[in-house]
Write an enzyme that holds these catalytic residues in place. Structure first.
Site, short mmCIF file in Angstrom:
data_model
loop_
_atom_site.label_atom_id
_atom_site.label_comp_id
_atom_site.label_asym_id
_atom_site.label_seq_id
_atom_site.Cartn_x
_atom_site.Cartn_y
_atom_site.Cartn_z
CG ASP A 142 -2.12 0.90 1.08
OD1 ASP A 142 -1.95 2.10 0.77
OD2 ASP A 142 -3.26 0.42 1.27
CB ALA A 190 -8.64 0.85 -7.08
CE1 TYR A 228 -12.90 2.87 -9.40
CE2 TYR A 228 -15.28 2.96 -9.78
CZ TYR A 228 -14.19 2.46 -9.09
OH TYR A 228 -14.38 1.53 -8.08
#
Length: 315
Positions: free
Chosen positions: A31, A77, A145
């Site tokens: 992350d 994302a 997206y």
């Protein structure tokens, strides 16, 4: 058993990480903390954490070689429709290119995995009139997206078929629960409502409030992900939702009752690329043994109770 969770310090990712740890799984998290927070992970001491960007191809390849995960959950994302309209190239690099690069490396290196799970979105369905949405419903992605999510689904499933990779995709509907950051531009409407009710802030209502969503409590989402993990299913798409359609106006009224306070509202124009109505058919998931355990009222009550406790502990 080892699992790699990209985006594992984020809202849903951290809940998944904690559940995997509780099941005795050795967990590796990647992350970059652009949206996540390490404090979200309750079992940090039992998790291997890399603060790195999934777009760093060399790093990700080395990680896969060294860690050799059995299960890969791709949750990393840029999860904002508005952001994808503002920065389509950058969001594309995360939402599609990084996933494709990982699939291609798994293929070329012939790394053995038990499951590759890609997290997609109900945004792929767009505004087509057929409801509820089944996994076989027509799609009409309205934003970069949503386009990236759908196109990446097709890559994930095709790679599974063509190269014998055990791939599966899930389409999240509107997930809510503890750990959402209301100040984030990627935050769900319920975390923003929570913040406004808790701190007497002004809530901006975009449009007429008649837009509908299928809200699902995060613990039900984790239940669904774990069922899919344990199942032998592959090369398939699953809706992850509650199966109930609720308007934003109804949500506001219900949450005001739960919180015992009135929301201050400012009405603004509807947002570009926003879906008007959304509700899922969850029949495929139910066949795996899924039952939505959290009603909306129960989930909101639990969510509100948790935010009040967090606020009290800070003070």
């Amino acid at each position: 058993m080892k699992a790699l969770v990209t985006g594992g310090a984020g809202f849903i990712g951290s809940h998944l990480v904690d559940h995997l740890v509780s099941q005795g799984v050795n967990v590796v998290v990647v992350d970059n903390l652009s949206m996540g927070d390490l404090h979200n992970i309750k079992h940090q001491g039992e998790v291997t954490i890399y603060i790195e960007d999934v777009r760093n191809e060399k790093f990700m390849q080395q990680l896969l070689q060294e860690e050799r995960p059995d299960y890969i959950y791709f949750l990393a994302a840029v999860a904002s429709v508005a952001d994808s309209i503002e920065r389509p190239a950058e969001t594309h690099s995360v939402n599609q290119t990084a996933v494709f690069n990982m699939l291609e490396y798994l293929r070329k290196a012939e790394l053995p995995i038990k499951k590759f799970l890609f997290t997609s979105s109900a945004a792929v369905y767009g505004n087509l009139p057929e409801l509820p949405k089944t996994e076989g419903s027509r799609v009409d992605p309205l934003s970069p997206y949503a386009i990236d999510k759908y196109a990446t689904e097709r890559f994930v499933l095709a790679y599974g078929d063509l190269y014998d990779l055990p791939t599966v995709c899930v389409r999240f509907f509107n997930v809510y629960g503890p750990g959402q950051n209301p100040s984030s531009p990627y935050s769900g409407v319920l975390s923003i409502l929570t913040d406004c009710l808790q701190n007497n802030k002004l809530f901006t209502l975009y449009g007429d409030g008649k837009q509908t969503r299928d809200f699902v409590y995060v613990e039900d989402v984790i239940q669904a992900l774990w069922l899919i993990t344990k199942s032998k299913t592959s090369h398939e798409v699953f809706n992850i939702a509650n199966g109930n359609e609720t308007s934003l106006n109804s949500i506001i009224k219900m949450y005001e009752m739960v919180a015992g306070s009135k929301l201050k509202i400012k009405v603004s124009h509807g947002r570009e690329g926003e879906v008007k109505r959304s509700v899922a058919n969850i029949g495929k998931l139910v066949k795996l043994g899924y039952t939505a355990k959290w009603s909306l009222e129960a989930g909101l009550s639990k969510y509100w109770e948790g935010t009040q406790q967090s606020e009290a502990s800070r003070n």
